[in-house]
Design an enzyme around this catalytic site. Structure first.
Site, PDB file in Angstrom:
ATOM      1  N   GLY A 221       0.832  -1.202   0.000  1.00  0.00           N
ATOM      2  CA  GLY A 221       0.000   0.000   0.000  1.00  0.00           C
ATOM      3  C   GLY A 221       0.864   1.249   0.000  1.00  0.00           C
ATOM      4  O   GLY A 221       2.060   1.172  -0.264  1.00  0.00           O
ATOM      5  N   ASN A 222       0.238   2.384   0.293  1.00  0.00           N
ATOM      6  CA  ASN A 222       1.002   3.622   0.404  1.00  0.00           C
ATOM      7  C   ASN A 222       0.342   4.527   1.427  1.00  0.00           C
ATOM      8  O   ASN A 222      -0.687   4.182   1.997  1.00  0.00           O
ATOM      9  CB  ASN A 222       1.145   4.292  -0.975  1.00  0.00           C
ATOM     10  CG  ASN A 222      -0.198   4.653  -1.562  1.00  0.00           C
ATOM     11  OD1 ASN A 222      -0.901   5.511  -1.037  1.00  0.00           O
ATOM     12  ND2 ASN A 222      -0.566   3.967  -2.640  1.00  0.00           N
ATOM     13  N   ARG A 223       0.935   5.679   1.675  1.00  0.00           N
ATOM     14  CA  ARG A 223       0.498   6.534   2.785  1.00  0.00           C
ATOM     15  C   ARG A 223      -0.627   7.504   2.440  1.00  0.00           C
ATOM     16  O   ARG A 223      -0.950   8.372   3.240  1.00  0.00           O
ATOM     17  CB  ARG A 223       1.692   7.323   3.325  1.00  0.00           C
ATOM     18  CG  ARG A 223       2.746   6.443   3.939  1.00  0.00           C
ATOM     19  CD  ARG A 223       3.822   7.272   4.621  1.00  0.00           C
ATOM     20  NE  ARG A 223       4.957   6.445   4.999  1.00  0.00           N
ATOM     21  CZ  ARG A 223       4.963   5.693   6.083  1.00  0.00           C
ATOM     22  NH1 ARG A 223       3.927   5.670   6.884  1.00  0.00           N
ATOM     23  NH2 ARG A 223       6.025   4.952   6.353  1.00  0.00           N
ATOM     24  N   SER A 224      -1.209   7.383   1.274  1.00  0.00           N
ATOM     25  CA  SER A 224      -2.282   8.315   0.920  1.00  0.00           C
ATOM     26  C   SER A 224      -3.473   8.145   1.869  1.00  0.00           C
ATOM     27  O   SER A 224      -3.924   7.028   2.116  1.00  0.00           O
ATOM     28  CB  SER A 224      -2.738   8.066  -0.515  1.00  0.00           C
ATOM     29  OG  SER A 224      -3.913   8.799  -0.761  1.00  0.00           O
ATOM     30  N   ALA A 288      -3.353   7.841  -5.131  1.00  0.00           N
ATOM     31  CA  ALA A 288      -1.977   7.348  -5.213  1.00  0.00           C
ATOM     32  C   ALA A 288      -2.091   5.904  -5.693  1.00  0.00           C
ATOM     33  O   ALA A 288      -2.459   5.004  -4.937  1.00  0.00           O
ATOM     34  CB  ALA A 288      -1.313   7.420  -3.856  1.00  0.00           C
TER      35      ALA A 288
END
Ligand code: C5P
Length: 413
Positions: A221-224, A288
């Protein structure tokens, strides 16, 4: 907190005689706190449940009951001592009329144009849109007379919120509870937004960070946080646009008045965005989106059997590049906006993406600074246009950034 859409709007709040009238005090208070000017009219029956003073205390304005008592004339140009006819004065200035709670009796009067009290007379005289929040006992709600009256009101363009199902004054559980003040305000905002500067436009916004499965329980995943994309969706809705929000998982509450399509992976987001683009005037990709995904997600949870584990990754579809191809073929939305979240060489990297993805506008966002980018409420961005123009913006709330982006999209349209 003040609300851009509600600020300085004149709202005529009609309160009729049901036990939910006490919730109308909360509604009047919230509307006032949001910056609206709230004039309350109670029916005689409503005064058996709550007093005009309750409303006057929270709105800091007179509340009205009596049809035949002349009021102060606060019309521009009025001289001291001039009086006004209450139902006409109240009707004249209103941007929106809300009736909450709306009893079966008042719905019947509204449907047939009966004007035997100050509220129903004011509604007849008011050109403003009408929002009703019915509240009554289930049998009264389900009665064919009530349903026929509602059908007449709906055919005339009246907006209805609720009633909800739940505990009723009779002690029973059923349909007939007045919607909560927050829901009524959300519906009121939607009615007020109808004539905004994006009315008639349809837009697609993507938000959040995609998740690419490693195995059934893990993902890349990512931090969005999704905040920027949700702010864009809210702002477009508040300006009257039809909005489809394609959202990867976020912790944000479901937005009201927006079509929400939930997705997880980049490939699901691609399918949902392309499907939503049919007939859309603009696409803003604030999501993102993962650039890589595990080539072969494991069907079973991966065990910690070895000291090292190598994941092979492969490229995901680039949604904006596919949209660029669509547009090259003469289809797709008129305006396409991308985001560039970077930690180095912000403008140079954004410039490359602007050209590669053939965007009209790219929003460059330095996510390495603490007050900007992921998970915070503020953003400091630079806008880069296809014609080479560069527009740096100061630090501001994501909601404000969202409105500026739509201002620029309007210009590009
Ligand atoms: O190439 P990069 O991911 O940095 O580009 C960012 C922009 O491209 C964002 O607007 C993002 O939503 C979009 N994007 C996309 N499809 C991908 C990856 C990113 O549309 N697979």
């Amino acid at each position: 907190m003040e609300d851009r859409l509600l600020k300085d709007k004149r709202i005529l709040l009609g309160v009729t005689g049901g036990v939910a009238a006490y919730k109308a005090v909360v509604l009047a208070s919230r509307l006032t706190q949001a910056g609206a000017i709230v004039d309350v009219v109670l029916t005689e029956a409503a005064t058996r449940f709550v007093t005009p003073l309750s409303f006057e205390s929270v709105t800091r304005r007179r509340a009205y009951v009596d049809m035949f008592e002349l009021g102060d004339n606060d019309r521009p140009g009025a001289r001291p001592g001039d009086v006004s006819i209450p139902h006409l004065a109240l009707a004249r200035g209103a941007d929106l009329v809300i009736i909450a709670p709306a009893t079966a009796n008042t719905l019947a009067k509204l449907a047939h144009g009966v004007a035997d009290n100050l509220l129903t007379a004011a509604v007849l005289a008011a050109p403003a849109p009408l929002l009703i929040a019915p509240a009554m006992e289930s049998h009264m709600w389900e009665h064919p007379a009530t349903q026929a009256n509602l059908a007449m009101l709906q055919a005339r363009g009246v907006t209805q919120i609720g009633p909800a199902t739940g505990h009723l004054a009779s002690g029973a559980t059923g349909v007939g509870r007045m919607s909560e003040p927050e829901e009524i305000i959300a519906a009121a905002r939607l009615v007020l937004a109808r004539h905004g500067d994006m009315a008639g436009r349809s837009v697609v916004v993507s938000a959040g960070g995609t998740r690419e499965a490693i195995d059934p329980v893990r993902f890349i995943g990512n931090r969005s946080s999704g905040k920027m994309g949700y702010a864009l969706a809210h702002a477009a809705r508040d300006r009257g646009a039809q909005v489809v929000l394609v959202a990867a998982p976020t912790a944000l509450p479901e937005p009201y008045g927006v079509r929400l399509v939930r997705v997880e992976s980049a490939s699901q987001m691609r399918d949902a965005v392309l499907a939503a683009l049919e007939g859309a005037d603009a696409l803003v990709m604030a999501a993102a989106v993962a650039d890589y995904r595990p080539l072969q997600p494991s069907e079973q949870k991966i065990k910690k059997a070895h000291e090292h584990l190598t994941l092979e990754l492969t490229r995901t579809p680039d949604i904006l590049e596919e949209v660029a191809a669509l547009r090259a073929a003469g289809r797709g939305p008129r305006v396409v906006v991308g985001f560039a979240a970077e930690t180095s060489d912000l403008l140079a990297n954004a410039q490359v993406k602007l050209q590669q993805k053939r965007l009209d506008l790219i929003v460059a966002n330095d996510v390495s600074v603490p007050d900007s980018g992921f998970a915070v409420d503020t953003n400091r961005v630079t806008l880069l246009y296809a014609d080479g123009t560069i527009e740096p913006l100061p630090l501001m709330y994501k909601e404000e950034v969202a409105h500026i982006i739509w201002d620029r999209v309007q210009r590009l349209w």
